[in-house]
Enzyme design. Structure first.
Site, PDB file in Angstrom:
ATOM      1  N   ASP A 151       0.825  -1.205   0.000  1.00 27.32           N
ATOM      2  CA  ASP A 151       0.000   0.000   0.000  1.00 27.32           C
ATOM      3  C   ASP A 151       0.865   1.263   0.000  1.00 27.32           C
ATOM      4  O   ASP A 151       2.052   1.221   0.318  1.00 27.32           O
ATOM      5  CB  ASP A 151      -0.913  -0.004   1.221  1.00 27.32           C
ATOM      6  CG  ASP A 151      -2.214   0.755   0.990  1.00 27.32           C
ATOM      7  OD1 ASP A 151      -2.314   1.509   0.001  1.00 27.32           O
ATOM      8  OD2 ASP A 151      -3.144   0.591   1.803  1.00 27.32           O
ATOM      9  N   ASP A 197     -10.385   3.885  -0.644  1.00 24.95           N
ATOM     10  CA  ASP A 197     -11.011   2.854   0.173  1.00 24.95           C
ATOM     11  C   ASP A 197     -12.515   3.076   0.238  1.00 24.95           C
ATOM     12  O   ASP A 197     -12.981   4.215   0.336  1.00 24.95           O
ATOM     13  CB  ASP A 197     -10.466   2.888   1.600  1.00 24.95           C
ATOM     14  CG  ASP A 197      -9.010   2.460   1.679  1.00 24.95           C
ATOM     15  OD1 ASP A 197      -8.519   1.838   0.727  1.00 24.95           O
ATOM     16  OD2 ASP A 197      -8.372   2.753   2.704  1.00 24.95           O
TER      17      ASP A 197
END
Length: 185
Positions: free
Chosen positions: A19, A79
């Site tokens: 990430d 997200d």
């Protein structure tokens, strides 16, 4: 980088979710005077070589073009969250990159053209009613997107699910619907 990835894979991990990868491509001074995209892609290739072809690499927060052909999948949007939209962040500040299901769906839909090149991860879908502020219709839109990408994941904690929700999740994970694009949209 090579040593670290080899160590993690040596521990038995065969799925690496990496990430905030965009940080490696920000402007800055590098050891060699090469374009930042080149430096980034070379680093991703080091990771792929160290991990081996049997390890699944999911790139998140990553510049898209430099990971093509190196990573197996890419998270292509912000997200999602167990709410539709963050009023203060998305509406008042007009930031489409904040966590929220509406932002995640919009970004994922605009990048579905990548599906033939790399696995598309639209993030997770939800089956819980506990700690979930989305409507039934909003949940359904997210589940449909996950079906289209065939990248199924959830972040629901098992003890938050009712027995009916667990069975719905199980059926969702096991289903293999045929998805057909009928038109450009």
């Amino acid at each position: 980088l090579d040593k670290t990835i080899r160590k993690v894979v040596g521990w038995g991990f065969t799925y690496l979710k990496l990430d905030f990868l965009y940080a490696a491509a920000v402007p800055g001074q590098r050891v060699r005077n090469i374009p930042r995209e080149t430096a980034y892609r070379e680093a991703m290739q080091i990771i792929r070589n160290a991990a081996g072809q049997d390890t699944y690499i999911l790139a998140c927060g990553a510049p898209i073009l430099p990971v093509l052909g190196i990573c197996d999948g890419i998270r292509i949007g912000p997200d999602v969250a167990p709410f539709w939209l963050s009023q203060p962040l998305s509406v008042w500040v007009n930031n489409p990159n904040n966590p929220g299901t509406q932002n995640g769906i919009r970004t994922s839909i605009h990048r579905l053209w990548l599906k033939d090149l790399i696995h598309i991860d639209p993030d997770v879908t939800y089956f819980r009613s506990r700690h979930n502020r989305m409507t039934k219709e909003q949940n359904q839109l997210l589940r449909d997107l996950v079906r289209i990408t065939n990248f199924k994941a959830t972040s629901d904690l098992p003890h938050w699910l009712t027995s009916i929700e667990r069975e719905t999740l199980r059926a969702f994970l096991e289903e293999q619907p045929e998805i057909e694009q009928l038109s450009r949209y």
